[in-house]
Design a protein around this motif. Structure first.
Motif, PDB file in Angstrom:
ATOM      1  N   ARG A  45      40.252  53.998  33.391  1.00 20.40           N
ATOM      2  CA  ARG A  45      40.157  52.698  32.732  1.00 20.40           C
ATOM      3  C   ARG A  45      39.541  52.815  31.349  1.00 20.40           C
ATOM      4  N   GLU A  46      40.186  52.217  30.382  1.00 25.18           N
ATOM      5  CA  GLU A  46      39.675  52.236  29.014  1.00 25.18           C
ATOM      6  C   GLU A  46      38.579  51.191  28.851  1.00 25.18           C
ATOM      7  N   PRO A  47      37.635  51.433  27.948  1.00 25.51           N
ATOM      8  CA  PRO A  47      36.597  50.426  27.714  1.00 25.51           C
ATOM      9  C   PRO A  47      37.217  49.172  27.116  1.00 25.51           C
ATOM     10  N   PRO A  48      36.612  48.003  27.395  1.00 28.01           N
ATOM     11  CA  PRO A  48      37.190  46.751  26.883  1.00 28.01           C
ATOM     12  C   PRO A  48      37.030  46.639  25.374  1.00 28.01           C
ATOM     13  N   HIS A  49      37.905  45.860  24.769  1.00 30.36           N
ATOM     14  CA  HIS A  49      37.856  45.553  23.341  1.00 30.36           C
ATOM     15  C   HIS A  49      37.724  44.040  23.203  1.00 30.36           C
ATOM     16  N   TRP A  84      44.782  30.278  25.210  1.00 27.67           N
ATOM     17  CA  TRP A  84      45.060  31.424  26.082  1.00 27.67           C
ATOM     18  C   TRP A  84      45.618  30.964  27.417  1.00 27.67           C
ATOM     19  N   ALA A  85      45.064  29.900  27.996  1.00 27.92           N
ATOM     20  CA  ALA A  85      45.499  29.439  29.315  1.00 27.92           C
ATOM     21  C   ALA A  85      46.945  28.947  29.275  1.00 27.92           C
ATOM     22  N   GLN A  86      47.350  28.263  28.227  1.00 25.84           N
ATOM     23  CA  GLN A  86      48.721  27.787  28.129  1.00 25.84           C
ATOM     24  C   GLN A  86      49.705  28.951  28.008  1.00 25.84           C
ATOM     25  N   GLU A  87      49.348  29.928  27.190  1.00 30.26           N
ATOM     26  CA  GLU A  87      50.222  31.089  27.054  1.00 30.26           C
ATOM     27  C   GLU A  87      50.305  31.875  28.358  1.00 30.26           C
ATOM     28  N   PHE A  88      49.201  32.004  29.043  1.00 30.41           N
ATOM     29  CA  PHE A  88      49.222  32.714  30.323  1.00 30.41           C
ATOM     30  C   PHE A  88      50.089  31.983  31.336  1.00 30.41           C
ATOM     31  N   ARG A  89      49.975  30.681  31.408  1.00 33.33           N
ATOM     32  CA  ARG A  89      50.755  29.899  32.376  1.00 33.33           C
ATOM     33  C   ARG A  89      52.259  30.096  32.168  1.00 33.33           C
ATOM     34  N   GLU A  90      52.669  30.004  30.926  1.00 35.20           N
ATOM     35  CA  GLU A  90      54.092  30.171  30.652  1.00 35.20           C
ATOM     36  C   GLU A  90      54.582  31.571  31.007  1.00 35.20           C
ATOM     37  N   GLU A  91      53.790  32.585  30.663  1.00 32.78           N
ATOM     38  CA  GLU A  91      54.214  33.966  30.958  1.00 32.78           C
ATOM     39  C   GLU A  91      54.213  34.241  32.451  1.00 32.78           C
ATOM     40  N   SER A 143      43.588  41.181  27.187  1.00 33.64           N
ATOM     41  CA  SER A 143      44.523  41.835  28.110  1.00 33.64           C
ATOM     42  C   SER A 143      43.891  42.034  29.482  1.00 33.64           C
ATOM     43  N   GLN A 144      42.609  42.407  29.529  1.00 40.83           N
ATOM     44  CA  GLN A 144      41.946  42.577  30.821  1.00 40.83           C
ATOM     45  C   GLN A 144      41.708  41.230  31.492  1.00 40.83           C
ATOM     46  N   LEU A 145      41.434  40.174  30.708  1.00 37.86           N
ATOM     47  CA  LEU A 145      41.314  38.842  31.289  1.00 37.86           C
ATOM     48  C   LEU A 145      42.641  38.410  31.905  1.00 37.86           C
ATOM     49  N   GLN A 146      43.729  38.734  31.240  1.00 31.62           N
ATOM     50  CA  GLN A 146      45.039  38.395  31.790  1.00 31.62           C
ATOM     51  C   GLN A 146      45.281  39.134  33.104  1.00 31.62           C
ATOM     52  N   GLN A 147      44.843  40.391  33.184  1.00 32.19           N
ATOM     53  CA  GLN A 147      45.011  41.151  34.424  1.00 32.19           C
ATOM     54  C   GLN A 147      44.200  40.537  35.557  1.00 32.19           C
ATOM     55  N   ASN A 149      33.438  43.298  31.037  1.00 29.67           N
ATOM     56  CA  ASN A 149      33.447  42.349  29.928  1.00 29.67           C
ATOM     57  C   ASN A 149      32.211  41.461  29.910  1.00 29.67           C
ATOM     58  N   GLY A 150      31.191  41.816  30.674  1.00 32.17           N
ATOM     59  CA  GLY A 150      29.962  41.031  30.693  1.00 32.17           C
ATOM     60  C   GLY A 150      30.071  39.729  31.444  1.00 32.17           C
ATOM     61  N   ALA A 151      31.068  39.605  32.319  1.00 34.09           N
ATOM     62  CA  ALA A 151      31.271  38.382  33.086  1.00 34.09           C
ATOM     63  C   ALA A 151      31.039  38.657  34.561  1.00 34.09           C
ATOM     64  N   THR A 152      31.056  37.597  35.356  1.00 33.53           N
ATOM     65  CA  THR A 152      30.838  37.693  36.800  1.00 33.53           C
ATOM     66  C   THR A 152      31.956  36.946  37.509  1.00 33.53           C
ATOM     67  N   LEU A 153      32.539  37.592  38.504  1.00 33.21           N
ATOM     68  CA  LEU A 153      33.587  36.977  39.306  1.00 33.21           C
ATOM     69  C   LEU A 153      32.996  36.595  40.654  1.00 33.21           C
ATOM     70  N   LEU A 154      33.043  35.297  40.984  1.00 30.50           N
ATOM     71  CA  LEU A 154      32.439  34.781  42.205  1.00 30.50           C
ATOM     72  C   LEU A 154      33.490  34.076  43.051  1.00 30.50           C
ATOM     73  N   TYR A 155      33.234  34.064  44.357  1.00 29.46           N
ATOM     74  CA  TYR A 155      34.083  33.326  45.281  1.00 29.46           C
ATOM     75  C   TYR A 155      33.246  32.253  45.969  1.00 29.46           C
ATOM     76  N   GLU A 156      33.856  31.095  46.209  1.00 31.85           N
ATOM     77  CA  GLU A 156      33.233  30.067  47.029  1.00 31.85           C
ATOM     78  C   GLU A 156      34.326  29.258  47.713  1.00 31.85           C
ATOM     79  N   ALA A 157      33.986  28.749  48.884  1.00 34.53           N
ATOM     80  CA  ALA A 157      34.941  27.922  49.621  1.00 34.53           C
ATOM     81  C   ALA A 157      35.097  26.579  48.916  1.00 34.53           C
ATOM     82  N   ARG A 158      36.314  26.081  48.863  1.00 28.75           N
ATOM     83  CA  ARG A 158      36.583  24.825  48.181  1.00 28.75           C
ATOM     84  C   ARG A 158      36.395  23.663  49.146  1.00 28.75           C
TER      85      ARG A 158
END
Length: 530
Positions: A369-373, A382-389, A417-421, A500-509
């Motif tokens: 894995r390459e370091p993030p940029h 970004w969200a609109q472009e991602f939705r369409e793609e 690109s990593q956020l899109q992944q 990327n300095g972020a946190t991915l969390l899960y919770e029941a809806r």
């Protein structure tokens, strides 16, 4: 915050400079006595006229002395004032000399031996002087001198009796002062240790109020709300629920997977551990707040290191045999001599070979894995472009993937690109497992967390959700309940988020379903990250 070396002398000087409570109480009582005696004597004087019980020899002088005694009430005028009252009442036989016992005793309690005996001598001389004046002016007979001498002796006797009591009181007072200093030092030392511990700790009293809390725990619970004397239920209702559950279990450790809560910043998962601070209920409780994200990062890093070592030999030791099996199955499927059932077996061989090959590609991708940029961009665009793609690539109708936001302009700093992944993986899982009917949709939502203000982006669905027993394991590598899954998608997504300095969390809806929330880095720290 001051260090212990600075705190201890300050506590000692504060305790040494504080007047004794006993001394102030004695002085207060004596002053109250002095303020009450003149009005009482004046009341007796005027209520018993024309033959007053006190002040009969010189009524006017008696009244004047009472007024002066009330106005000039002080230890130095006690002897003179009482002596004049005796003189105005006709001498020692009036019995007013007893008024000297209270101030003389009080001075003996507060002063040293010499000062007490000096005041006793002055009081005795005042009694003798008034007797001489009363006898010379004809107010008192000469036979009253023995009574005046007895009164002086009694005054000295009061000093002698009070002196040992005063010594004991002074010793007790000194002992109490030392204990107060020790307690103050202990409290300051405990506070210093509590604030500088690396663990996050708070103490909750039996009424569910915060008694003590260090800075790291306050940051987890919300620095503006988590303060001493605050109700823990108002600060963190989830923490109060876990505390009540622990108490109902009679102090046994909490078991099960639902023993965590989300920190005030929305980016950390906290697991509390409780311990009683006494043996008789109800007792204060000390709570240790454990940041599971830190532990999870260490575990993930160790697993990642193991995967890295494993990936070095995967290409030659596994990929080549798997490729040979897949190629042989493909050639066998092309043969005209096999039956339909045998052809089905070859399809199974090819499908599972492809699955193993995908796992190998994911592991190799993880190790290389390459370091993030990171770059700064707006989530709305970004969200609109991602939705369409995503919808075009996955052949999903646009209405099955919706976008909502709390605010139009939310800036984040991440590798696009990593956020899109990451989001692609989350949306793919939601489309596969979260659409139970034609009316169900997958929702992408972004905004800022209330209170913390950190940007977030979440993917939510109305699927069957994730069981409590699996909720703690979904981010582990190779863990999956799907028949054809690799178990690496969420693991890779969290790894990329942390990179990327972020946190991915899960919770029941609420109402059913799942929510995967990615909380981005605090915008106030973007300059440090650069």
């Amino acid at each position: 915050m001051s260090t212990p070396a600075e705190a201890l002398p300050s506590a000692q000087s504060e305790a040494a400079g504080t007047q004794s409570d006993l001394a102030w109480r004695v002085v207060g009582l004596v002053n109250l006595y002095r303020l009450l005696i003149p009005p009482v004597l004046l009341a007796i004087l005027y209520s018993t006229r024309p033959a007053p019980t006190v002040g009969g020899a010189q009524p006017q002088l008696f009244a004047v002395i009472c007024v002066l005694y009330w106005v000039l009430t002080h230890a130095l005028v006690d002897a003179g004032s009482v002596g004049m009252l005796l003189y105005a009442s006709g001498g020692i036989t009036s019995g007013l000399g007893i008024l000297l016992f209270v101030p003389i005793g009080a001075i003996s309690l507060l002063a040293d031996g010499r000062s007490a005996f000096l005041v006793a001598a002055i009081a005795s001389l005042a009694v003798l002087a008034q007797q001489i004046a009363a006898q010379l002016l004809g107010f008192a007979p000469s036979t009253d001198y023995p009574l005046a001498g007895v009164m002086g002796a009694i005054i000295f006797l009061v000093v002698l009796l009070v002196w040992p009591v005063s010594n004991r009181l002074n010793e007790s007072e000194a002992r109490v002062r030392r204990q107060e200093v020790d307690l103050a030092n202990s409290a300051q030392l405990s506070q210093y240790i509590l604030q500088h511990l690396r663990e996050s700790i708070l103490v909750i009293d039996p009424s569910d109020r915060i008694r003590l809390i260090n800075d790291s725990a306050a940051e987890m619970l919300g620095a503006g709300l988590a303060i001493p004397r605050a109700l823990i239920g108002e600060v963190s209702p989830r923490l109060l629920y876990l505390l009540s559950t622990w108490r109902s279990n009679h102090g046994l450790p909490l078991s099960g997977d639902a023993t965590t809560f989300v920190a005030a910043d929305g980016a950390r998962v906290i697991r509390p551990h409780f311990a009683s601070l006494g043996s008789v209920a109800p007792t204060p409780v000390i709570a240790f707040l454990e940041d599971t994200t830190v532990i999870a990062e260490k575990v993930q890093q160790s697993k990642l290191a193991a995967l890295g070592r494993l990936s070095a030999s995967i290409a030659h030791e596994i990929r080549n045999p798997v490729g040979a099996i897949s190629h042989a199955a493909q050639l066998l499927a092309e043969s005209s001599a096999i039956t339909g059932e045998d052809r089905r077996l070859t399809e199974i061989m090819q499908a599972n070979s492809a699955r193993v090959s995908t796992i190998i590609d994911n592991v190799l991708q993880l190790s290389r894995r390459e370091p993030p940029h990171p770059e700064q961009f707006a989530l709305s665009i970004w969200a609109q472009e991602f939705r369409e793609e995503f919808c075009a690539t996955s052949q999903v109708p646009l209405h099955r993937l919706t976008i909502s936001s709390q605010s139009e302009e939310v800036q984040v700093r991440s590798d696009a690109s990593q956020l899109q992944q990451i989001v692609w993986n989350l949306c793919q899982n939601a489309m596969t497992h979260g659409l139970r009917s034609e009316h169900d949709v997958v929702e992408i939502r972004y905004g800022r967390l209330p209170g913390a203000g950190r940007p977030y982006l979440q993917v939510a669905d109305r699927g069957p959700g994730i069981g409590d027993s699996d909720a703690e394991r979904i981010f582990e590598p190779f863990f999956t309940r799907a028949q054809r899954g690799t178990g690496l998608g969420l693991f890779l997504a969290r790894e990329l988020a942390q990179a990327n300095g972020a946190t991915l969390l899960y919770e029941a809806r609420e109402g059913g379903g799942t929510v995967f929330r990615m909380v981005f880095a605090d915008p106030s720290r973007w300059s440090d990250a650069r």
